[in-house]
Design an enzyme around this catalytic site. Structure first.
Site, PDB file in Angstrom:
ATOM      1  N   TYR A  82      -1.098  -8.833   9.672  1.00 25.22           N
ATOM      2  CA  TYR A  82       0.291  -9.279   9.618  1.00 25.22           C
ATOM      3  C   TYR A  82       0.504 -10.592  10.378  1.00 25.22           C
ATOM      4  O   TYR A  82       1.182 -10.643  11.398  1.00 25.22           O
ATOM      5  CB  TYR A  82       1.205  -8.201  10.186  1.00 25.22           C
ATOM      6  CG  TYR A  82       1.563  -7.105   9.205  1.00 25.22           C
ATOM      7  CD1 TYR A  82       0.679  -6.720   8.199  1.00 25.22           C
ATOM      8  CD2 TYR A  82       2.770  -6.426   9.279  1.00 25.22           C
ATOM      9  CE1 TYR A  82       0.982  -5.713   7.316  1.00 25.22           C
ATOM     10  CE2 TYR A  82       3.094  -5.415   8.397  1.00 25.22           C
ATOM     11  CZ  TYR A  82       2.199  -5.067   7.416  1.00 25.22           C
ATOM     12  OH  TYR A  82       2.513  -4.059   6.532  1.00 25.22           O
ATOM     13  N   ARG A 111      -9.606   0.373   6.774  1.00 21.44           N
ATOM     14  CA  ARG A 111      -8.863   1.400   6.054  1.00 21.44           C
ATOM     15  C   ARG A 111      -8.955   2.713   6.828  1.00 21.44           C
ATOM     16  O   ARG A 111     -10.027   3.062   7.340  1.00 21.44           O
ATOM     17  CB  ARG A 111      -9.427   1.619   4.632  1.00 21.44           C
ATOM     18  CG  ARG A 111      -9.023   0.548   3.631  1.00 21.44           C
ATOM     19  CD  ARG A 111      -7.532   0.643   3.298  1.00 21.44           C
ATOM     20  NE  ARG A 111      -7.123  -0.346   2.324  1.00 21.44           N
ATOM     21  CZ  ARG A 111      -6.681  -1.560   2.623  1.00 21.44           C
ATOM     22  NH1 ARG A 111      -6.629  -1.947   3.895  1.00 21.44           N
ATOM     23  NH2 ARG A 111      -6.307  -2.392   1.682  1.00 21.44           N
ATOM     24  N   HIS A 167      -1.160  -0.463  11.637  1.00 19.06           N
ATOM     25  CA  HIS A 167      -1.699  -1.079  10.422  1.00 19.06           C
ATOM     26  C   HIS A 167      -1.104  -2.478  10.210  1.00 19.06           C
ATOM     27  O   HIS A 167      -0.616  -2.805   9.128  1.00 19.06           O
ATOM     28  CB  HIS A 167      -1.416  -0.188   9.203  1.00 19.06           C
ATOM     29  CG  HIS A 167      -2.377  -0.433   8.067  1.00 19.06           C
ATOM     30  ND1 HIS A 167      -2.781   0.561   7.204  1.00 19.06           N
ATOM     31  CD2 HIS A 167      -3.013  -1.557   7.634  1.00 19.06           C
ATOM     32  CE1 HIS A 167      -3.595   0.068   6.290  1.00 19.06           C
ATOM     33  NE2 HIS A 167      -3.755  -1.224   6.541  1.00 19.06           N
ATOM     34  N   THR A 200       0.807  -1.226   0.000  1.00 24.15           N
ATOM     35  CA  THR A 200       0.000   0.000   0.000  1.00 24.15           C
ATOM     36  C   THR A 200       0.834   1.266   0.000  1.00 24.15           C
ATOM     37  O   THR A 200       0.317   2.347  -0.259  1.00 24.15           O
ATOM     38  CB  THR A 200      -0.934   0.042   1.228  1.00 24.15           C
ATOM     39  OG1 THR A 200      -0.144  -0.066   2.422  1.00 24.15           O
ATOM     40  CG2 THR A 200      -1.934  -1.092   1.184  1.00 24.15           C
ATOM     41  N   ASP A 240      -6.427   0.209  14.079  1.00 18.61           N
ATOM     42  CA  ASP A 240      -5.238  -0.302  13.388  1.00 18.61           C
ATOM     43  C   ASP A 240      -4.980   0.491  12.114  1.00 18.61           C
ATOM     44  O   ASP A 240      -3.842   0.562  11.654  1.00 18.61           O
ATOM     45  CB  ASP A 240      -5.424  -1.785  13.045  1.00 18.61           C
ATOM     46  CG  ASP A 240      -4.218  -2.365  12.327  1.00 18.61           C
ATOM     47  OD1 ASP A 240      -3.128  -2.356  12.934  1.00 18.61           O
ATOM     48  OD2 ASP A 240      -4.364  -2.811  11.175  1.00 18.61           O
ATOM     49  N   GLU A 266      -1.815   8.096   7.529  1.00 19.13           N
ATOM     50  CA  GLU A 266      -0.652   7.298   7.919  1.00 19.13           C
ATOM     51  C   GLU A 266       0.572   7.721   7.082  1.00 19.13           C
ATOM     52  O   GLU A 266       0.433   7.987   5.892  1.00 19.13           O
ATOM     53  CB  GLU A 266      -0.922   5.812   7.650  1.00 19.13           C
ATOM     54  CG  GLU A 266      -1.966   5.180   8.536  1.00 19.13           C
ATOM     55  CD  GLU A 266      -2.212   3.717   8.180  1.00 19.13           C
ATOM     56  OE1 GLU A 266      -1.403   3.138   7.412  1.00 19.13           O
ATOM     57  OE2 GLU A 266      -3.204   3.153   8.648  1.00 19.13           O
TER      58      GLU A 266
END
Length: 359
Positions: free
Chosen positions: A275, A225, A271, A48, A249, A254
């Site tokens: 993960y 998002r 974010h 991203t 998150d 960002e």
């Protein structure tokens, strides 16, 4: 035969050396991929942090963009379509990881809440969880995964997804007002700016006012998002205590995140909800296969580590497993202490191992 040139985000795991014999490969940090080095590339494999638009792609040789992510809002799809550039993403790759993040955070939040009610044993706490209502906005891969865990635990969930309801001609979905009258409201939509149901700042003052009028004071979660929730309004209602807390998150702007929201959030992470080891592997595998198909490379193999997952079956086992995992609280302390290094924390994150739900 001239080898294709592929630029790959250096922070994508499990992808090193897969294409090095068949193509000319350059590994770069996501924000270092620019118009100059992309000009002679035939393919980009990104995350991203690389914005793919006319500024990056004009006069380039790029014919394929693969993003090892669920979302594509960092890619100008219209521009790519009009210039013959194939775009592929990895839908559903980390759905289980995000859903387990959400439920880990929910369980830790309400466990702290119930300590004041003297519900000290996990069986009593499980019963408490089973009385809650979970409102899920967005019923794609992640929303469905969140719902599956709710069902496994025995908690009622209520789904709002008007685009999906319209596409399926399905009247069984709940109305927004019904979903907002929940103890937990978790958002799992893409970030969209237009269309019949734009999601930018979808959770705004009108939504929070409706929530406030219900008097339920829900926990608000954004692991979808940044920008879906209007953060200044979120902060206002946290201060008013018309909601009981928030788990964030995904952030607006960002990595320059709102420090007031950060300090107010129960769980605040950079974010990284998706993960997990399995989620990252799935994303890489999907994009590798898409590029192999696009460039006629045949099958491409990814080395896979044999990772043992904890298997859980009963509702009590699920709750106990999440309760013993304090990882997200540790991640929160790290971000609150050192928010300026949001990107470093994200890019060096030690991937979590998913649990295996057998129920």
């Amino acid at each position: 035969m001239i080898k294709k040139r592929i630029i790959i985000d250096a922070d994508i795991p499990y992808i090193r050396n897969i294409f090095d014999k068949t193509a000319e490969v350059q590994y770069l940090k996501g924000k270092s991929i620019n118009a100059k080095n992309a000009k002679s590339a035939d393919a980009l494999i990104i995350r991203t942090r690389t914005r793919c638009d006319e500024k990056l792609l004009q006069n380039s040789n790029v014919s394929f963009i693969g993003t090892a992510t669920i979302g594509t809002d960092h890619i100008d799809i219209d521009y790519c379509n009009s210039h013959g550039i194939t775009v592929r993403n990895a839908p559903g790759c980390n759905a289980n990881a995000v859903a387990q993040y959400v439920w880990n955070a929910i369980i830790h939040f309400f466990y702290k809440e119930t300590k004041n009610l003297q519900l000290v044993d996990t069986a009593s706490f499980l019963n408490y969880l089973q009385q809650l209502k979970v409102g899920i906005i967005g019923y794609g891969h992640v929303g469905k995964a969140v719902a599956r865990i709710a069902k496994s635990i025995g908690t009622d969930f209520y789904v709002y997804d008007p685009p999906l309801a319209k596409a399926l001609c399905d009247n069984s979905f709940f109305q927004l007002n019904e979903v907002l009258n929940s103890d937990i409201i978790t958002v799992h939509t893409p970030l969209t700016l237009d269309g019949d149901y734009p999601t930018l700042h979808m959770i705004d003052e009108n939504i929070f006012s409706t929530i406030e009028s219900n008097g339920r004071k829900p926990l608000i979660i954004n692991a979808a998002r940044g920008g879906i929730i209007k953060e200044e309004v979120l902060l206002k209602h946290l201060e008013k205590r018309s909601i009981s807390g928030c788990i964030i998150d995904c952030w607006e702007n960002e990595p320059d995140i709102n420090k007031d929201v950060l300090s107010s959030a129960f769980i605040a992470t950079p974010h990284i909800a998706g993960y997990s080891i399995q989620g990252k592997y799935n994303a890489t595998k999907q994009i590798v296969n898409e590029l192999c198909t696009a460039f006629n490379y045949g099958s491409c193999e990814i080395d896979w580590l044999d990772i043992t997952q904890k298997e859980v079956k009963t509702p009590l086992e699920i709750v106990e497993t999440f309760l013993t995992d304090d990882r997200l609280e540790e991640d929160t302390k790290r971000l609150k202490t050192d928010a300026e290094n949001f990107e470093i924390q994200r890019n060096t994150y030690d991937y979590r191992n998913e649990i295996k739900l057998l129920s």
